[in-house]
Design a protein around this motif. Structure first.
Motif, PDB file in Angstrom:
ATOM      1  N   LEU A  91       0.841  -1.354   0.145  1.00  0.00           N
ATOM      2  CA  LEU A  91       0.007  -0.029  -0.007  1.00  0.00           C
ATOM      3  C   LEU A  91       0.824   1.365   0.028  1.00  0.00           C
ATOM      4  CD1 LEU A  91      -2.564  -0.915   2.510  1.00  0.00           C
ATOM      5  CD2 LEU A  91      -2.931  -1.413   0.260  1.00  0.00           C
ATOM      6  N   PRO A  92       0.536   2.298  -0.969  1.00  0.00           N
ATOM      7  CA  PRO A  92       1.404   3.450  -0.755  1.00  0.00           C
ATOM      8  C   PRO A  92       0.965   4.432   0.516  1.00  0.00           C
ATOM      9  CG  PRO A  92      -0.707   3.797  -2.200  1.00  0.00           C
ATOM     10  CD  PRO A  92      -0.583   2.181  -1.771  1.00  0.00           C
ATOM     11  N   GLN A  93       1.717   4.930   1.088  1.00  0.00           N
ATOM     12  CA  GLN A  93       1.567   5.737   2.395  1.00  0.00           C
ATOM     13  C   GLN A  93       0.564   6.807   2.193  1.00  0.00           C
ATOM     14  OE1 GLN A  93       2.981   5.001   5.257  1.00  0.00           O
ATOM     15  NE2 GLN A  93       1.632   6.192   6.228  1.00  0.00           N
ATOM     16  N   VAL A  96      -2.854   5.091   2.975  1.00  0.00           N
ATOM     17  CA  VAL A  96      -2.932   4.914   4.359  1.00  0.00           C
ATOM     18  C   VAL A  96      -3.223   6.244   4.948  1.00  0.00           C
ATOM     19  CG1 VAL A  96      -1.950   4.111   6.526  1.00  0.00           C
ATOM     20  CG2 VAL A  96      -1.302   2.809   4.291  1.00  0.00           C
ATOM     21  N   ASP A  97      -2.412   7.443   4.831  1.00  0.00           N
ATOM     22  CA  ASP A  97      -2.840   8.652   5.288  1.00  0.00           C
ATOM     23  C   ASP A  97      -4.369   9.107   4.907  1.00  0.00           C
ATOM     24  OD1 ASP A  97      -0.199   8.618   6.329  1.00  0.00           O
ATOM     25  OD2 ASP A  97       0.587   9.716   4.908  1.00  0.00           O
ATOM     26  N   ALA A  98      -4.657   8.990   3.722  1.00  0.00           N
ATOM     27  CA  ALA A  98      -5.882   9.458   3.248  1.00  0.00           C
ATOM     28  C   ALA A  98      -6.971   8.619   3.997  1.00  0.00           C
ATOM     29  CB  ALA A  98      -5.932   9.262   1.851  1.00  0.00           C
ATOM     30  N   LEU A  99      -6.766   7.287   4.295  1.00  0.00           N
ATOM     31  CA  LEU A  99      -7.699   6.391   4.990  1.00  0.00           C
ATOM     32  C   LEU A  99      -8.255   6.792   6.231  1.00  0.00           C
ATOM     33  CD1 LEU A  99      -9.592   3.875   5.408  1.00  0.00           C
ATOM     34  CD2 LEU A  99      -7.458   2.734   5.668  1.00  0.00           C
ATOM     35  N   VAL A 100      -6.988   6.992   7.171  1.00  0.00           N
ATOM     36  CA  VAL A 100      -7.001   7.143   8.431  1.00  0.00           C
ATOM     37  C   VAL A 100      -7.399   8.610   8.816  1.00  0.00           C
ATOM     38  CG1 VAL A 100      -5.522   7.514  10.753  1.00  0.00           C
ATOM     39  CG2 VAL A 100      -5.212   5.454   9.123  1.00  0.00           C
ATOM     40  N   SER A 101      -7.165   9.812   7.751  1.00  0.00           N
ATOM     41  CA  SER A 101      -7.312  10.770   8.177  1.00  0.00           C
ATOM     42  C   SER A 101      -8.909  11.164   8.054  1.00  0.00           C
ATOM     43  CB  SER A 101      -6.584  12.112   7.262  1.00  0.00           C
ATOM     44  OG  SER A 101      -5.098  11.919   7.727  1.00  0.00           O
ATOM     45  N   THR A 102      -9.448  10.315   7.076  1.00  0.00           N
ATOM     46  CA  THR A 102     -10.962  10.511   6.623  1.00  0.00           C
ATOM     47  C   THR A 102     -11.818   9.897   7.530  1.00  0.00           C
ATOM     48  OG1 THR A 102     -10.173  11.061   4.574  1.00  0.00           O
ATOM     49  CG2 THR A 102     -12.536  10.719   4.519  1.00  0.00           C
ATOM     50  N   GLU A 103     -11.272   8.677   7.671  1.00  0.00           N
ATOM     51  CA  GLU A 103     -12.249   7.346   8.268  1.00  0.00           C
ATOM     52  C   GLU A 103     -11.959   7.404   9.767  1.00  0.00           C
ATOM     53  OE1 GLU A 103     -14.876   5.916   6.740  1.00  0.00           O
ATOM     54  OE2 GLU A 103     -14.280   7.200   4.973  1.00  0.00           O
ATOM     55  N   ASN A 252      -4.889  16.849   9.531  1.00  0.00           N
ATOM     56  CA  ASN A 252      -4.204  15.801  10.179  1.00  0.00           C
ATOM     57  C   ASN A 252      -2.804  15.874   9.718  1.00  0.00           C
ATOM     58  OD1 ASN A 252      -6.127  13.559  11.771  1.00  0.00           O
ATOM     59  ND2 ASN A 252      -7.271  14.356   9.929  1.00  0.00           N
ATOM     60  N   GLY A 253      -2.169  16.904   9.276  1.00  0.00           N
ATOM     61  CA  GLY A 253      -0.866  16.970   8.881  1.00  0.00           C
ATOM     62  C   GLY A 253      -0.214  16.033   7.794  1.00  0.00           C
ATOM     63  N   LYS A 254      -0.956  15.465   6.972  1.00  0.00           N
ATOM     64  CA  LYS A 254      -0.631  14.545   5.871  1.00  0.00           C
ATOM     65  C   LYS A 254      -0.247  15.018   4.764  1.00  0.00           C
ATOM     66  CE  LYS A 254      -0.210  11.269   9.127  1.00  0.00           C
ATOM     67  NZ  LYS A 254       0.819  10.771   9.502  1.00  0.00           N
ATOM     68  N   MET A 255      -0.833  16.396   4.510  1.00  0.00           N
ATOM     69  CA  MET A 255      -0.866  16.954   3.269  1.00  0.00           C
ATOM     70  C   MET A 255      -0.590  18.577   3.439  1.00  0.00           C
ATOM     71  SD  MET A 255      -3.577  17.479   0.115  1.00  0.00           S
ATOM     72  CE  MET A 255      -3.357  15.795  -0.793  1.00  0.00           C
ATOM     73  N   THR A 256       0.181  19.284   2.890  1.00  0.00           N
ATOM     74  CA  THR A 256       0.205  20.586   2.911  1.00  0.00           C
ATOM     75  C   THR A 256      -0.861  21.387   2.160  1.00  0.00           C
ATOM     76  OG1 THR A 256       1.778  21.104   0.912  1.00  0.00           O
ATOM     77  CG2 THR A 256       2.922  20.421   2.690  1.00  0.00           C
ATOM     78  N   GLU A 257      -1.109  22.680   2.733  1.00  0.00           N
ATOM     79  CA  GLU A 257      -2.252  23.351   2.219  1.00  0.00           C
ATOM     80  C   GLU A 257      -1.778  23.760   0.725  1.00  0.00           C
ATOM     81  OE1 GLU A 257      -5.798  25.136   2.813  1.00  0.00           O
ATOM     82  OE2 GLU A 257      -4.623  24.590   4.633  1.00  0.00           O
ATOM     83  N   GLU A 258      -0.620  23.934   0.364  1.00  0.00           N
ATOM     84  CA  GLU A 258      -0.217  24.400  -0.914  1.00  0.00           C
ATOM     85  C   GLU A 258      -0.727  22.973  -1.914  1.00  0.00           C
ATOM     86  OE1 GLU A 258       1.656  26.692   1.957  1.00  0.00           O
ATOM     87  OE2 GLU A 258       1.901  24.651   1.486  1.00  0.00           O
ATOM     88  N   LEU A 259      -0.252  21.983  -1.538  1.00  0.00           N
ATOM     89  CA  LEU A 259      -0.495  20.695  -2.302  1.00  0.00           C
ATOM     90  C   LEU A 259      -2.035  20.342  -2.368  1.00  0.00           C
ATOM     91  CD1 LEU A 259       0.510  18.367  -3.935  1.00  0.00           C
ATOM     92  CD2 LEU A 259       0.575  16.849  -1.966  1.00  0.00           C
ATOM     93  N   LYS A 260      -2.659  20.733  -1.531  1.00  0.00           N
ATOM     94  CA  LYS A 260      -4.288  20.560  -1.482  1.00  0.00           C
ATOM     95  C   LYS A 260      -4.796  21.575  -2.596  1.00  0.00           C
ATOM     96  CE  LYS A 260      -7.077  22.862   0.897  1.00  0.00           C
ATOM     97  NZ  LYS A 260      -7.920  23.656   1.860  1.00  0.00           N
ATOM     98  N   ASP A 261      -4.246  22.754  -2.263  1.00  0.00           N
ATOM     99  CA  ASP A 261      -4.752  23.731  -3.449  1.00  0.00           C
ATOM    100  C   ASP A 261      -4.587  23.821  -4.907  1.00  0.00           C
ATOM    101  OD1 ASP A 261      -6.178  25.300  -1.282  1.00  0.00           O
ATOM    102  OD2 ASP A 261      -4.280  26.643  -1.152  1.00  0.00           O
ATOM    103  N   SER A 262      -3.386  22.933  -5.169  1.00  0.00           N
ATOM    104  CA  SER A 262      -2.994  22.567  -6.436  1.00  0.00           C
ATOM    105  C   SER A 262      -3.978  21.466  -7.009  1.00  0.00           C
ATOM    106  CB  SER A 262      -1.358  22.233  -6.454  1.00  0.00           C
ATOM    107  OG  SER A 262      -1.135  21.164  -5.892  1.00  0.00           O
TER     108      SER A 262
END
Length: 777
Positions: A91-93, A96-103, A252-262
């Protein structure tokens, strides 16, 4: 008015009584809850899974087909069970980060039940989100059979989930719980589990998912139908839910605001690749493999179930010899050529009043159509329902909605079943098989033009007249028994074998198309020109039975072959599977390797259940094999196969109306043989390089569906271009490392193959070819 002492005592007692009552109610409530948990744990409300079930939760696992280069070729599974598990390391990290952060934000800290989330859910009655943890969702996937009817039952079910979740937490690590949950979830569209979902929605393995792709799949966990990116009606919801996953990852600190906006404005890009039994690569091969596995399973018992292995849900891994890259190239080559060839065929049939049939009366045409009706599913189903033949025939004349195949894509139309039969009869069919002669490993298997609409496999099922591709068996027999050199000269004048000599009932005098007689030709020239007259001389010298024996040694089924002179022209019916295996003997120095399809079968734990044992035997001396290869070099160097080495300009001229612009320009050592049967019904090309032998067949479903002239109906026009495109593109894929070397010449070769040297010794000949070799029997 001040309270008296007695009143104060009474008030104090009342407060104390109320406090006690409150705590009694609290403890009673807690006790009831505890009692409910105990009753649920004791199985009063239904049996809970014991530790053995928790250790081995029963899930149906698809059988997976793995190619020689390590890719998934396809799967066998029952509807709704296309599941192939992955490990946590696969599994890519970002997933896992998206799963735990959301669910389940506190997943790594709780023990199956999120206390904070549960309290919040009770306080706000679920308006600010539920409290179901990933572990609880896994418990629900594994052990909840059906939704409960009322609130009490739903409450009991929730308690059961809590209990199972805490047990799962004791039984498994957090990583194991995550991977089990993702392996178990149904993402719809036949995608059971994360591996199938990644492959079906994005055409890749889970480890290769980008963060935005992982977010799409995690978004589907809330409701795979409502947030499905493939459904037109839910694309907008899927887009918005994916962006909510981005927000949760930032929180949850698993993605930066800049990456989210892009990423949030980027559209969802799918590479949707369904994995149905009619979808994907090597569909015809997979059907052959399915039958092979069923037979294998009859003799092998699964120790876990005590029953024979089930190829649809026991999670077998089948390692096959097919090369994914070569299979892709083979299918594309066949598709490219057949689309163009069909266009020319349709063009020539515009003025054909009996199209797509030729050379038939109206009655014969009707008989073919009626025979097709009787073989159809419609006929079988209606017959079983007790319908009369009159009623069944009448049903074929009623228009109905259907989806039919065309080379421009499927078309929804209103058509009678009878007209659909005629529609499908007009399509030319094709097959290709490619194998390594040294190992016997089959590298590509293309059984037809479209498995969904044309189920018949023209590699293994289809047997058709071999035409001139049978002649190398005759020539190799002459080389073996008579020690003939490729440079030996024979006259090509008409040759008659009298009635009764070799079992023929009447005098047999085969003709050559074009009637060009009176020449002296070397054997190499004769094979190159496919001279029927010289083939007649050779079979008269060696006799038909030795040729049948030779074909049998090479793996051809000769049970129904009659020992008659017409064998020389390729009258027997053969299939590509046999022919490719037989030609491999020539390329492999006289050693026959039975074609190999499966190298091993493993169970879901990786235990090997079946291991292929090579099946090789010497069937021809090395010298005879090499001399026969040398004879077939002439076909490619200056015969009908020479277009493989033509320039683009000459290729365009040869094919001007058929397949303009197929510049192969292959420069390496190639041997092969074209074949064309009576009335241009079948076109063959068998071609080889030192480490790869490939056979191609093209023709109609019925022998009466064919081109009107040899110019278009010969093997050099119908089949050879598929071989040429295939090989050209194989060579463009350098990682395949297909040989460009010369065929290995045996040491101490006693038969002279250099015609200049042979001429110096015995006054010899010249070389040339053509493939206009219709059967005249």
């Amino acid at each position: 008015m001040a309270k008296t002492k007695a009143q104060k005592v009474q008030d104090k007692e009342a407060v104390s009584k109320n406090v006690k009552l409150f705590w009694k109610l609290v403890f009673t409530g807690i006790g009831l809850v505890v009692l409910l948990f105990l009753l649920a744990a004791w199985g009063i409300f239904g049996a809970l899974p014991d530790h053995t079930v928790l250790e081995n939760p029963q899930t149906d696992l698809a059988t997976e087909i793995i190619t020689a280069d390590g890719k998934t070729l396809g799967k066998f599974y029952n509807p709704g069970n296309n599941r192939t598990p992955v490990t946590y390391d696969e599994l890519p990290q970002n997933l896992v980060d998206a799963l735990v952060s959301t669910e389940d934000e506190r997943f790594w800290d709780h023990s199956g039940i999120d206390g904070y989330g549960t309290a919040r859910a009770f306080a706000y009655l679920g308006s600010k989100g539920g409290a179901s943890t990933i572990t609880q969702q896994l418990a629900k996937l594994y052990f909840t059979v059906e939704p409960r009817a009322n609130k009490f039952e739903r409450g009991i079910q929730k308690i059961r989930e809590w209990i199972i979740a805490t047990r799962l937490e004791k039984q498994y690590t957090k990583e194991e719980i995550i991977v089990q949950y993702l392996n178990q979830f149904d993402f719809l569209k036949g995608a059971i589990g994360i591996r199938s979902a990644a492959r079906i929605y994005f055409g890749k393995e889970p480890k290769d998912l980008k963060v935005e792709e992982s977010a799409v799949l995690v978004a589907m966990l809330k409701n795979p139908r409502q947030f499905n990116p493939q459904r037109e009606i839910s694309k907008k919801k899927s887009f918005n839910r994916r962006n909510q996953v981005f927000f949760q990852m930032v929180r949850n600190g698993k993605m930066t605001e800049e990456l989210k906006d892009s990423l949030r404005e980027q559209p969802i890009v799918l590479d949707f690749k369904p994995e149905g039994h009619d979808d994907g690569l090597a569909t015809y091969f997979r059907e052959y493999l399915r039958d092979w596995l069923k037979e294998w399973a009859k003799d092998h018992v699964n120790p876990d179930t005590g029953k024979n292995y089930n190829i649809y849900n026991d999670g077998l891994r089948v390692n096959v010899t097919i090369d994914y890259r070569m299979q892709e190239i083979a299918e594309q080559a066949l598709q490219d050529h057949m689309k163009n060839l069909q266009a020319e065929f349709d063009k020539q049939n515009i003025k054909n009043k009996t199209a797509p049939f030729r050379d038939l009366t109206k009655k014969e045409t009707e008989n073919i159509i009626k025979a097709a009706m009787r073989r159809s599913d419609r006929w079988r189903i209606m017959k079983a329902a007790g319908k009369s033949e009159k009623e069944i025939y009448a049903s074929f004349e009623k228009k109905t909605d259907m989806t039919v195949f065309t080379w421009k894509g499927e078309v929804d139309t209103l058509m009678t079943p009878r007209d659909s039969i005629v529609h499908y009869k007009k399509y030319l069919r094709a097959g290709l098989m490619s194998m390594n002669p040294q190992s016997g490993h089959v590298k590509a298997w293309v059984g037809g033009i479209n498995h969904k609409h044309f189920k018949y496999d023209h590699v293994e099922q289809g047997k058709r007249q071999a035409g001139s591709t049978f002649k190398p068996f005759l020539y190799s027999t002459a080389v073996d028994l008579l020690h003939y050199s490729p440079c030996k000269e024979l006259p090509d004048g008409e040759y008659t074998i009298p009635a009764g000599k070799w079992g023929n009932l009447k005098d047999w005098t085969p003709k050559d198309s074009g009637g060009d007689y009176g020449n002296i030709l070397t054997l190499k020239e004769a094979l190159a020109k496919s001279k029927n007259t010289i083939s007649a001389r050779l079979i008269d010298e060696v006799g038909p039975q030795p040729v049948i024996d030779r074909a049998s040694q090479l793996g051809i089924n000769t049970d129904k072959m009659d020992a008659v002179p017409s064998l020389a022209l390729g009258t027997p019916d053969v299939n590509l599977f046999e022919m490719t295996g037989a030609y491999s003997v020539f390329a492999n120095g006289g050693i026959y390797n039975k074609p190999v399809l499966v190298t091993s079968v493993e169970d879901k734990n990786g235990t090997i259940l079946y291991q292929y044992v090579p099946d090789s035997k010497d069937v021809m001396n090395e010298e005879t094999a090499y001399v026969t290869v040398d004879l077939m070099r002439g076909v490619v160097n200056y015969g009908s196969g020479s277009r493989l080495k033509d320039s683009w300009r000459k290729s365009q001229y040869i094919y001007k109306n058929v397949i303009t612009g197929y510049p192969y320009e292959l420069k390496n050592d190639i041997a092969g043989k074209t074949g064309t049967t009576q009335n241009n019904s079948d076109g063959w090309f068998m071609g080889m390089v030192p480490d790869l032998v490939t056979g191609v067949w093209v023709g109609g479903e019925d022998r009466s569906v064919h081109f009107n002239s040899t110019k278009y109906g010969q093997g050099a026009t119908m089949a050879l271009p598929i071989w040429g495109l295939y090989m050209k593109n194989l060579y463009n894929e350098e990682s395949l490392d297909i040989s460009k070397e010369k065929f290995k010449k045996p040491d101490n070769l006693s038969i002279e193959t250099d015609c200049e040297e042979y001429k110096a010794q015995q006054s010899g000949g010249l070389d040339e070819e053509d493939d206009s070799d219709e059967l005249e029997i």
